[in-house]
Design an enzyme around this catalytic site. Structure first.
Site, mmCIF file in Angstrom:
data_model
loop_
_atom_site.group_PDB
_atom_site.id
_atom_site.type_symbol
_atom_site.label_atom_id
_atom_site.label_comp_id
_atom_site.label_asym_id
_atom_site.label_seq_id
_atom_site.Cartn_x
_atom_site.Cartn_y
_atom_site.Cartn_z
ATOM 1 N N ARG A 163 9.234 39.968 3.818
ATOM 2 C CA ARG A 163 10.232 39.128 4.498
ATOM 3 C C ARG A 163 11.406 38.788 3.571
ATOM 4 O O ARG A 163 12.558 38.733 4.000
ATOM 5 C CB ARG A 163 9.562 37.855 5.009
ATOM 6 C CG ARG A 163 8.726 38.148 6.246
ATOM 7 C CD ARG A 163 7.957 36.937 6.689
ATOM 8 N NE ARG A 163 8.815 35.795 6.958
ATOM 9 C CZ ARG A 163 8.358 34.543 7.064
ATOM 10 N NH1 ARG A 163 7.074 34.286 6.934
ATOM 11 N NH2 ARG A 163 9.191 33.558 7.316
ATOM 12 N N ASP A 195 14.928 30.309 5.522
ATOM 13 C CA ASP A 195 15.782 31.385 4.994
ATOM 14 C C ASP A 195 16.985 30.910 4.184
ATOM 15 O O ASP A 195 17.672 31.713 3.552
ATOM 16 C CB ASP A 195 16.256 32.298 6.137
ATOM 17 C CG ASP A 195 16.933 31.521 7.284
ATOM 18 O OD1 ASP A 195 17.659 30.549 7.005
ATOM 19 O OD2 ASP A 195 16.735 31.909 8.460
ATOM 20 N N HIS A 246 10.171 22.964 6.711
ATOM 21 C CA HIS A 246 9.080 23.906 6.413
ATOM 22 C C HIS A 246 9.286 24.632 5.087
ATOM 23 O O HIS A 246 8.742 25.711 4.877
ATOM 24 C CB HIS A 246 8.918 24.905 7.566
ATOM 25 C CG HIS A 246 8.412 24.278 8.836
ATOM 26 N ND1 HIS A 246 8.472 24.890 10.074
ATOM 27 C CD2 HIS A 246 7.814 23.075 9.056
ATOM 28 C CE1 HIS A 246 7.942 24.098 11.000
ATOM 29 N NE2 HIS A 246 7.545 22.983 10.414
ATOM 30 N N CYS A 274 -1.119 26.525 -15.543
ATOM 31 C CA CYS A 274 -2.584 26.530 -15.416
ATOM 32 C C CYS A 274 -3.158 27.925 -15.180
ATOM 33 O O CYS A 274 -4.380 28.077 -15.100
ATOM 34 C CB CYS A 274 -3.020 25.582 -14.299
ATOM 35 S SG CYS A 274 -2.767 26.268 -12.655
ATOM 36 N N THR A 322 14.643 27.073 19.073
ATOM 37 C CA THR A 322 13.237 26.853 18.708
ATOM 38 C C THR A 322 12.384 26.834 19.967
ATOM 39 O O THR A 322 12.809 26.302 20.997
ATOM 40 C CB THR A 322 13.036 25.568 17.883
ATOM 41 O OG1 THR A 322 11.627 25.345 17.706
ATOM 42 C CG2 THR A 322 13.659 24.337 18.518
ATOM 43 N N PRO A 378 18.328 30.937 24.864
ATOM 44 C CA PRO A 378 18.416 31.873 26.000
ATOM 45 C C PRO A 378 17.245 31.731 26.961
ATOM 46 O O PRO A 378 17.332 32.151 28.111
ATOM 47 C CB PRO A 378 18.422 33.255 25.342
ATOM 48 C CG PRO A 378 18.087 33.061 23.915
ATOM 49 C CD PRO A 378 18.165 31.611 23.572
HETATM 50 C C1 BJW Z 1 17.243 32.097 20.384
HETATM 51 C C2 BJW Z 1 17.939 33.272 20.086
HETATM 52 C C3 BJW Z 1 19.324 33.147 19.903
HETATM 53 C C4 BJW Z 1 15.863 33.786 20.298
HETATM 54 N N1 BJW Z 1 19.923 31.934 20.021
HETATM 55 N N2 BJW Z 1 17.857 30.910 20.498
HETATM 56 C C5 BJW Z 1 -0.657 18.549 17.564
HETATM 57 C C6 BJW Z 1 0.028 17.583 16.837
HETATM 58 C C7 BJW Z 1 0.334 17.786 15.483
HETATM 59 C C8 BJW Z 1 -0.024 18.949 14.850
HETATM 60 C C9 BJW Z 1 -0.708 19.903 15.563
HETATM 61 C C10 BJW Z 1 -1.035 19.699 16.891
HETATM 62 N N3 BJW Z 1 -1.733 20.774 17.308
HETATM 63 C C11 BJW Z 1 -1.831 21.635 16.278
HETATM 64 C C12 BJW Z 1 -1.221 21.127 15.198
HETATM 65 C C13 BJW Z 1 -1.128 21.786 13.886
HETATM 66 C C14 BJW Z 1 0.002 22.747 13.696
HETATM 67 C C15 BJW Z 1 0.676 23.169 15.005
HETATM 68 O O1 BJW Z 1 1.687 22.671 15.420
HETATM 69 N N4 BJW Z 1 0.143 24.206 15.649
HETATM 70 C C16 BJW Z 1 0.721 24.714 16.899
HETATM 71 C C17 BJW Z 1 0.620 26.221 16.918
HETATM 72 C C18 BJW Z 1 0.034 24.046 18.061
HETATM 73 N N5 BJW Z 1 0.973 22.127 12.816
HETATM 74 C C19 BJW Z 1 0.799 22.099 11.504
HETATM 75 O O2 BJW Z 1 -0.208 22.546 10.982
HETATM 76 C C20 BJW Z 1 1.888 21.433 10.683
HETATM 77 N N6 BJW Z 1 1.345 20.474 9.815
HETATM 78 C C21 BJW Z 1 0.734 19.392 10.276
HETATM 79 O O3 BJW Z 1 0.585 19.172 11.465
HETATM 80 O O4 BJW Z 1 0.325 18.543 9.269
HETATM 81 C C22 BJW Z 1 -0.565 17.478 9.633
HETATM 82 C C23 BJW Z 1 -1.947 18.030 9.446
HETATM 83 C C24 BJW Z 1 -2.415 18.174 8.164
HETATM 84 C C25 BJW Z 1 -3.704 18.648 7.988
HETATM 85 C C26 BJW Z 1 -4.468 19.023 9.090
HETATM 86 C C27 BJW Z 1 -3.947 18.933 10.382
HETATM 87 C C28 BJW Z 1 -2.668 18.420 10.563
HETATM 88 C C29 BJW Z 1 2.567 22.456 9.787
HETATM 89 C C30 BJW Z 1 3.322 23.469 10.569
HETATM 90 C C31 BJW Z 1 3.936 24.487 9.633
HETATM 91 C C32 BJW Z 1 4.571 25.631 10.421
HETATM 92 N N7 BJW Z 1 4.926 26.670 9.537
HETATM 93 C C33 BJW Z 1 5.596 27.856 10.071
HETATM 94 C C34 BJW Z 1 5.550 28.944 8.980
HETATM 95 C C35 BJW Z 1 6.524 28.589 7.856
HETATM 96 C C36 BJW Z 1 6.447 29.552 6.737
HETATM 97 C C37 BJW Z 1 6.924 30.909 7.116
HETATM 98 O O5 BJW Z 1 8.082 31.084 7.529
HETATM 99 O O6 BJW Z 1 6.103 31.822 6.995
HETATM 100 O O7 BJW Z 1 6.947 27.556 10.410
HETATM 101 S S1 BJW Z 1 4.934 28.432 11.603
HETATM 102 C C38 BJW Z 1 6.456 29.023 12.260
HETATM 103 O O8 BJW Z 1 6.735 28.302 13.479
HETATM 104 C C39 BJW Z 1 7.529 28.594 11.238
HETATM 105 C C40 BJW Z 1 8.592 28.039 12.126
HETATM 106 O O9 BJW Z 1 9.429 27.164 11.387
HETATM 107 C C41 BJW Z 1 7.816 27.393 13.224
HETATM 108 C C42 BJW Z 1 8.592 27.162 14.473
HETATM 109 O O10 BJW Z 1 8.990 28.361 15.073
HETATM 110 P P1 BJW Z 1 10.384 28.468 15.837
HETATM 111 O O11 BJW Z 1 11.479 28.268 14.878
HETATM 112 O O12 BJW Z 1 10.359 27.604 17.033
HETATM 113 O O13 BJW Z 1 10.393 30.040 16.232
HETATM 114 P P2 BJW Z 1 9.832 30.769 17.540
HETATM 115 O O14 BJW Z 1 9.756 32.231 17.218
HETATM 116 O O15 BJW Z 1 8.591 30.143 18.053
HETATM 117 O O16 BJW Z 1 10.956 30.516 18.642
HETATM 118 C C43 BJW Z 1 12.225 31.122 18.558
HETATM 119 C C44 BJW Z 1 13.088 30.577 19.676
HETATM 120 O O17 BJW Z 1 14.407 31.074 19.509
HETATM 121 C C45 BJW Z 1 12.626 31.003 21.090
HETATM 122 O O18 BJW Z 1 12.625 29.862 21.942
HETATM 123 C C46 BJW Z 1 13.709 31.998 21.532
HETATM 124 O O19 BJW Z 1 13.945 31.964 22.941
HETATM 125 C C47 BJW Z 1 14.920 31.468 20.773
HETATM 126 N N8 BJW Z 1 15.971 32.463 20.495
HETATM 127 N N9 BJW Z 1 17.097 34.310 20.039
HETATM 128 C C48 BJW Z 1 19.199 30.869 20.305
HETATM 129 N N10 BJW Z 1 20.120 34.250 19.612
HETATM 130 ZN ZN ZN Z 2 -0.586 25.884 -11.878
#
Ligand code: BJW
Ligand code: ZN
Length: 250
Positions: free
Chosen positions: A70, A104, A119, A150, A188, A214
């Site tokens: 990536r 990014d 994130h 470490c 998002t 979109p």
């Molecule tokens: C366009 C377009 C154009 C296309 N113009 N638009 C309930 C409550 C709280 C937490 C949870 C819960 N249930 C589950 C959880 C845990 C979990 C979670 O949310 N899971 C879900 C799957 C349900 N959350 C976590 O674990 C978070 N931490 C947390 O909750 O801590 C407390 C905790 C601690 C210990 C135990 C339990 C809880 C952390 C979340 C971290 C997410 N990390 C990622 C990876 C980052 C690293 C990497 O890049 O590799 O972050 S996941 C991934 O998804 C990334 C993104 O930032 C994130 C969001 O995605 P995004 O940006 O919305 O992308 P897409 O692809 O989903 O959508 C793209 C959109 O763009 C679409 O709508 C298209 O239509 C649109 N689009 N072209 C405008 N041109």
């Molecule tokens: Zn270390």
């Protein structure tokens, strides 16, 4: 494109604008989003096999290689018209805060000066064991480097599932969502918590939420205005409509 005159008035009168962004904002720079069925970053993988601490513990080499792939993809990309228009808002509105889920760094590259990275950032590294910062990812390596303190394995500086968001970033994002006059939610899917709760929170605090995507999302219901289309088209058009007298990029 015609915009609601109330929306344009609201923008012109705003003192503080929050811009909450996801992967869709960077799609037009050539970075795949996460959840698109055919082309998304997770089309051929399961998120839990790559973006969790358990995955890194189990198979650090595969996880590291995915992030290096990536980073390679991102090395050549440039901010697109959406990033640039968001940065140009700073010339029109006294305070603009970008709250991004993206790792990014393209909002910084576009010139936005107040960016909250919920994130993390893919160009940073830290030690999986002692959490000391590692060398930033300047050059590619096939295996995770070792920590200078470490000897533990170094990991990418992003937030994985099951990990807490950086507390200062999260608290500031909540505060900005509470107080900004206008809250944009752009590109998002709003599926990942706790970030996805911010538009809901902003709306519950009486803020004007504007959704740009979109596709329909779970958060369209919280938005006062839903603008259907690509960010790279809609955001610059919206700025031109609200401030017709100002030149592009100024
Ligand atoms: C366009 C377009 C154009 C296309 N113009 N638009 C309930 C409550 C709280 C937490 C949870 C819960 N249930 C589950 C959880 C845990 C979990 C979670 O949310 N899971 C879900 C799957 C349900 N959350 C976590 O674990 C978070 N931490 C947390 O909750 O801590 C407390 C905790 C601690 C210990 C135990 C339990 C809880 C952390 C979340 C971290 C997410 N990390 C990622 C990876 C980052 C690293 C990497 O890049 O590799 O972050 S996941 C991934 O998804 C990334 C993104 O930032 C994130 C969001 O995605 P995004 O940006 O919305 O992308 P897409 O692809 O989903 O959508 C793209 C959109 O763009 C679409 O709508 C298209 O239509 C649109 N689009 N072209 C405008 N041109
Ligand atoms: Zn270390």
């Amino acid at each position: 494109m015609r915009f609601d005159p109330d929306l344009l008035d609201k923008l012109r009168g705003a003192h503080h604008i929050a811009v909450f962004t996801g992967a869709g904002v960077s799609a037009e720079s050539g970075i795949p989003t996460f959840r698109e069925a055919q082309t998304g970053l997770w089309a051929n993988f399961r998120a839990e096999d790559l973006a969790t601490p358990e995955a890194f513990r189990r198979d650090p080499f595969t996880v590291w290689k995915w992030y290096e792939w990536r980073r390679d993809l991102m090395r050549e990309v440039r901010p697109n018209p959406a990033h640039l228009a968001i940065a140009a808002l700073e010339q029109r509105v006294p305070h603009v805060t970008v709250i991004t889920q993206n790792v990014d760094g393209l909002h910084h590259s576009a010139g936005s000066t107040d960016v909250i990275e919920l994130h993390g950032n893919i160009w940073n590294n830290f030690c999986f064991h002692c959490r000391q910062p590692g060398e930033p990812a300047a050059s590619a390596s096939d295996v995770p480097p070792r920590c200078a303190h470490c000897g533990g394995m170094v990991r990418p500086g992003v937030v994985w599932f099951g990990e807490s968001l950086p507390a200062p970033a999260w608290h500031r994002a909540a505060e900005v969502s509470e107080h900004a006059d206008v809250f944009f939610c752009i590109g998002t899917s709003s599926l990942v918590e706790p970030a996805a709760s911010l538009p809901r929170y902003a709306q519950s605090c009486g803020r004007t939420v504007i959704q740009i995507n979109p596709e329909a999302t779970l958060h369209d219901g919280f938005a006062r205005h839903v603008l259907r289309g690509k960010a790279g088209h809609i955001v610059p058009e919206l700025l031109r409509a609200a401030w017709p007298e100002q030149r592009e990029g100024a």
